[in-house]
Design a protein around this motif. Structure first.
Motif, PDB file in Angstrom:
ATOM      1  N   GLU A  81      49.765  50.653  43.332  1.00  0.00           N
ATOM      2  CA  GLU A  81      50.608  51.707  43.885  1.00  0.00           C
ATOM      3  C   GLU A  81      51.664  52.154  42.872  1.00  0.00           C
ATOM      4  N   ALA A  82      52.283  51.191  42.176  1.00  0.00           N
ATOM      5  CA  ALA A  82      53.303  51.532  41.190  1.00  0.00           C
ATOM      6  C   ALA A  82      52.703  52.299  40.014  1.00  0.00           C
ATOM      7  N   LEU A  83      51.522  51.922  39.587  1.00  0.00           N
ATOM      8  CA  LEU A  83      50.863  52.635  38.496  1.00  0.00           C
ATOM      9  C   LEU A  83      50.538  54.066  38.905  1.00  0.00           C
ATOM     10  N   ASP A  84      50.042  54.233  40.121  1.00  0.00           N
ATOM     11  CA  ASP A  84      49.721  55.581  40.602  1.00  0.00           C
ATOM     12  C   ASP A  84      50.966  56.459  40.642  1.00  0.00           C
ATOM     13  N   LYS A  85      52.081  55.878  41.085  1.00  0.00           N
ATOM     14  CA  LYS A  85      53.329  56.648  41.127  1.00  0.00           C
ATOM     15  C   LYS A  85      53.772  57.063  39.737  1.00  0.00           C
ATOM     16  N   ALA A  86      53.440  56.233  38.753  1.00  0.00           N
ATOM     17  CA  ALA A  86      53.798  56.542  37.370  1.00  0.00           C
ATOM     18  C   ALA A  86      52.794  57.490  36.718  1.00  0.00           C
ATOM     19  N   GLY A  87      51.761  57.883  37.461  1.00  0.00           N
ATOM     20  CA  GLY A  87      50.746  58.775  36.909  1.00  0.00           C
ATOM     21  C   GLY A  87      49.762  58.090  35.989  1.00  0.00           C
ATOM     22  N   CYS A  88      49.655  56.764  36.111  1.00  0.00           N
ATOM     23  CA  CYS A  88      48.721  55.988  35.287  1.00  0.00           C
ATOM     24  C   CYS A  88      47.551  55.548  36.155  1.00  0.00           C
ATOM     25  N   TYR A  89      46.391  56.115  35.897  1.00  0.00           N
ATOM     26  CA  TYR A  89      45.227  55.846  36.743  1.00  0.00           C
ATOM     27  C   TYR A  89      44.184  54.987  36.027  1.00  0.00           C
ATOM     28  N   VAL A  90      44.648  54.168  35.086  1.00  0.00           N
ATOM     29  CA  VAL A  90      43.716  53.272  34.412  1.00  0.00           C
ATOM     30  C   VAL A  90      43.066  52.362  35.454  1.00  0.00           C
ATOM     31  N   PRO A  91      41.731  52.250  35.471  1.00  0.00           N
ATOM     32  CA  PRO A  91      41.076  51.365  36.442  1.00  0.00           C
ATOM     33  C   PRO A  91      41.442  49.895  36.191  1.00  0.00           C
ATOM     34  N   LEU A  92      41.641  49.176  37.274  1.00  0.00           N
ATOM     35  CA  LEU A  92      41.994  47.759  37.206  1.00  0.00           C
ATOM     36  C   LEU A  92      40.783  46.889  37.527  1.00  0.00           C
ATOM     37  N   VAL A  93      40.692  45.773  36.824  1.00  0.00           N
ATOM     38  CA  VAL A  93      39.608  44.805  37.015  1.00  0.00           C
ATOM     39  C   VAL A  93      40.226  43.501  37.486  1.00  0.00           C
ATOM     40  N   GLY A  94      39.703  42.943  38.550  1.00  0.00           N
ATOM     41  CA  GLY A  94      40.184  41.659  39.052  1.00  0.00           C
ATOM     42  C   GLY A  94      39.386  40.522  38.447  1.00  0.00           C
ATOM     43  N   ASP A  95      40.081  39.542  37.872  1.00  0.00           N
ATOM     44  CA  ASP A  95      39.439  38.389  37.249  1.00  0.00           C
ATOM     45  C   ASP A  95      39.449  37.235  38.240  1.00  0.00           C
ATOM     46  N   PHE A  96      38.277  36.913  38.786  1.00  0.00           N
ATOM     47  CA  PHE A  96      38.176  35.921  39.858  1.00  0.00           C
ATOM     48  C   PHE A  96      37.444  34.669  39.381  1.00  0.00           C
ATOM     49  N   HIS A  97      37.969  33.525  39.751  1.00  0.00           N
ATOM     50  CA  HIS A  97      37.318  32.241  39.482  1.00  0.00           C
ATOM     51  C   HIS A  97      37.551  31.333  40.694  1.00  0.00           C
ATOM     52  N   TYR A  98      36.504  30.664  41.124  1.00  0.00           N
ATOM     53  CA  TYR A  98      36.546  29.647  42.181  1.00  0.00           C
ATOM     54  C   TYR A  98      36.731  30.226  43.591  1.00  0.00           C
ATOM     55  N   ASN A  99      37.717  31.086  43.799  1.00  0.00           N
ATOM     56  CA  ASN A  99      38.044  31.497  45.174  1.00  0.00           C
ATOM     57  C   ASN A  99      37.993  33.006  45.375  1.00  0.00           C
ATOM     58  N   GLY A 100      37.270  33.706  44.537  1.00  0.00           N
ATOM     59  CA  GLY A 100      37.217  35.161  44.649  1.00  0.00           C
ATOM     60  C   GLY A 100      36.680  35.643  45.979  1.00  0.00           C
ATOM     61  N   HIS A 101      35.698  34.930  46.525  1.00  0.00           N
ATOM     62  CA  HIS A 101      35.117  35.326  47.811  1.00  0.00           C
ATOM     63  C   HIS A 101      36.166  35.281  48.909  1.00  0.00           C
ATOM     64  N   LYS A 102      37.043  34.273  48.865  1.00  0.00           N
ATOM     65  CA  LYS A 102      38.094  34.151  49.882  1.00  0.00           C
ATOM     66  C   LYS A 102      39.172  35.210  49.694  1.00  0.00           C
ATOM     67  N   LEU A 103      39.610  35.406  48.460  1.00  0.00           N
ATOM     68  CA  LEU A 103      40.695  36.356  48.217  1.00  0.00           C
ATOM     69  C   LEU A 103      40.270  37.782  48.560  1.00  0.00           C
ATOM     70  N   LEU A 104      39.080  38.154  48.195  1.00  0.00           N
ATOM     71  CA  LEU A 104      38.609  39.507  48.487  1.00  0.00           C
ATOM     72  C   LEU A 104      38.413  39.719  49.979  1.00  0.00           C
ATOM     73  N   SER A 105      38.024  38.660  50.680  1.00  0.00           N
ATOM     74  CA  SER A 105      37.817  38.772  52.127  1.00  0.00           C
ATOM     75  C   SER A 105      39.134  38.779  52.889  1.00  0.00           C
ATOM     76  N   GLU A 106      40.061  37.910  52.469  1.00  0.00           N
ATOM     77  CA  GLU A 106      41.291  37.715  53.234  1.00  0.00           C
ATOM     78  C   GLU A 106      42.399  38.687  52.852  1.00  0.00           C
ATOM     79  N   VAL A 107      42.266  39.324  51.683  1.00  0.00           N
ATOM     80  CA  VAL A 107      43.276  40.303  51.245  1.00  0.00           C
ATOM     81  C   VAL A 107      42.540  41.605  50.947  1.00  0.00           C
TER      82      VAL A 107
END
Length: 413
Positions: A81-107
């Motif tokens: 949200e802060a990047l968008d407000k600054a006009g920076c639309y660089v795509p973000l990549v999430g680096d997941f290890h061990y618990n990515g399935h839980k974090l993506l599901s629960e958040v």
């Protein structure tokens, strides 16, 4: 070789990674993409936003963040949200290890804010549980139209797979060297995981593969095998390149060989930053590898001589460094106001032997006086001598001449 030259490129699936109307396409003979990763705690929202803005400003076309806890996952949406407000639309990549399935599901807001997920098959879990966790991440990626990097690393390789392949190798009449089996296991893990993702419904044109190691020759060997085994887009980089000149040299050596063979669609130079050094250094090195090889143009690079007994003063060295920094500092604005400026050539030379000739060959160049020479520095613009500078302020005046040349030659605003 120009940026549009594809003579040495191996065609792979084209993977589109998008945010806010900004599309970055990896593979499919598109220009090789430069990416980087933050080293701020993702929960440090202000620090992470500042670093991402700096990386994007330097030219990182994708930026990856660590997502390792629920708090980090929740912070991702606020960072986006802060990047968008600054006009920076660089795509973000999430680096997941061990618990990515839980974090993506629960958040879910984390899943929505990321344009690409990095999944490591070596640590999603074992057996049936691992298959379920992997499938869950793929389902979430499908739901959010996110791309996926399936990133295998020799430090976290699936040990069950490696043990099985080592056992099978030992049973052969003429067993292979264990290092070869390790390479094969890395490739097998990456390709079989990607094929599983396709079976789960994720299109091949949303998958990028990597199989990272830390040794130059091992990386070259692994990626040659990976290129032979699949048409997935490939992410190149040593997993731990090192610090300072070692990291730069190792990355340049490994990536240059592979890129020249047409292997690689996106690169990251994983430098260990010197204390207090800017994270943007890895972006600059990645750009310069691609630019020096002729695959892309990012910014003007200064041609300068190494110095010798004729160059008794360090003034030309300081001017060369100052000029390169001046160009780097001006590029964010010039990219908008002066398209094509990345093709400009600049020379800063140190004596009369090659100085005038090199300066004439550049779009704009200066030939500084060496030991025993007249204390006058001729400036050339596209082969024509246009001025002679002298005095301690010649650097400032030369930079002003560059600015004026850019305005007249490339300026549109």
């Amino acid at each position: 070789m120009s940026e549009n030259s594809i003579a040495f490129r191996r065609k792979t699936h084209a993977v589109k990674v998008s945010w806010g109307g900004k599309d970055v396409v990896i593979g499919g003979l598109n220009p090789i993409v430069v990416q980087s990763m933050t080293n701020t705690p993702t929960t440090d929202i202000e620090g992470s936003v500042a670093q991402i803005l700096a990386l994007a400003r330097a030219g990182s076309e994708l930026v990856r963040l660590t997502v390792n806890t629920p708090d980090a996952a929740r912070a991702v949406a606020r960072i986006r949200e802060a990047l968008d407000k600054a006009g920076c639309y660089v795509p973000l990549v999430g680096d997941f290890h061990y618990n990515g399935h839980k974090l993506l599901s629960e958040v879910p807001e984390c899943a929505e804010s990321l344009s690409k997920y990095r999944i490591n098959p070596g640590n999603v879990g074992k057996g049936t549980r691992g298959e379920e966790n992997f499938a869950k991440m793929i389902e979430i990626a499908k739901a959010h139209n996110a791309a996926v990097r399936i990133g295998v690393n020799w430090g976290s390789l699936d040990q069950e797979l490696l043990t099985r392949m080592m056992d099978e190798n030992r049973a052969l009449p003429n067993p292979l060297d264990p290092s070869i089996v390790l390479r094969n296991a890395l490739v097998e893990s990456a390709v079989s995981s990607a094929d599983d993702a396709v079976k789960l419904g994720l299109p091949a044109d949303r998958i990028v593969l990597s199989a990272k190691v830390s040794a130059v020759q091992e990386l070259i060997a692994v990626y040659r095998l990976l290129a032979q085994r699949s048409d997935y887009a490939l992410h190149l980089g040593l997993t731990e390149a090192g610090i300072g000149s070692k990291g730069i040299v190792a990355s340049s050596a490994a990536l240059s060989v592979l890129l020249q063979q047409g292997i690689g669609d996106t690169i990251r130079v994983s430098l260990t930053p010197s204390p207090g050094a800017a994270r943007t250094e890895e972006v600059i090195v990645a750009q310069e590898i691609l630019q020096c090889m002729g695959f892309r143009k990012f910014m003007p690079l200064v041609t300068s001589c190494p110095g010798c007994g004729r160059t008794s003063s360090d003034f030309f060295q300081r001017l060369a460094a100052d000029t390169q920094q001046f160009l780097r500092d001006r590029m964010p604005e010039w990219r908008e106001s002066s398209p094509g400026v990345e093709n400009m050539s600049v020379a800063v030379m140190g004596c009369v032997v090659n100085g005038p000739g090199e300066s004439r060959q550049a779009d704009i160049g200066i030939s500084l006086p060496g030991a025993g020479e007249s204390p006058v520095a001729p400036v050339y613009i596209r082969g024509e001598k246009v001025a002679s500078l002298k005095g301690e302020d010649m650097g400032t005046r030369f930079h002003a001449m560059i600015e004026e040349f850019v305005r007249k030659t490339y300026g549109t605003k």
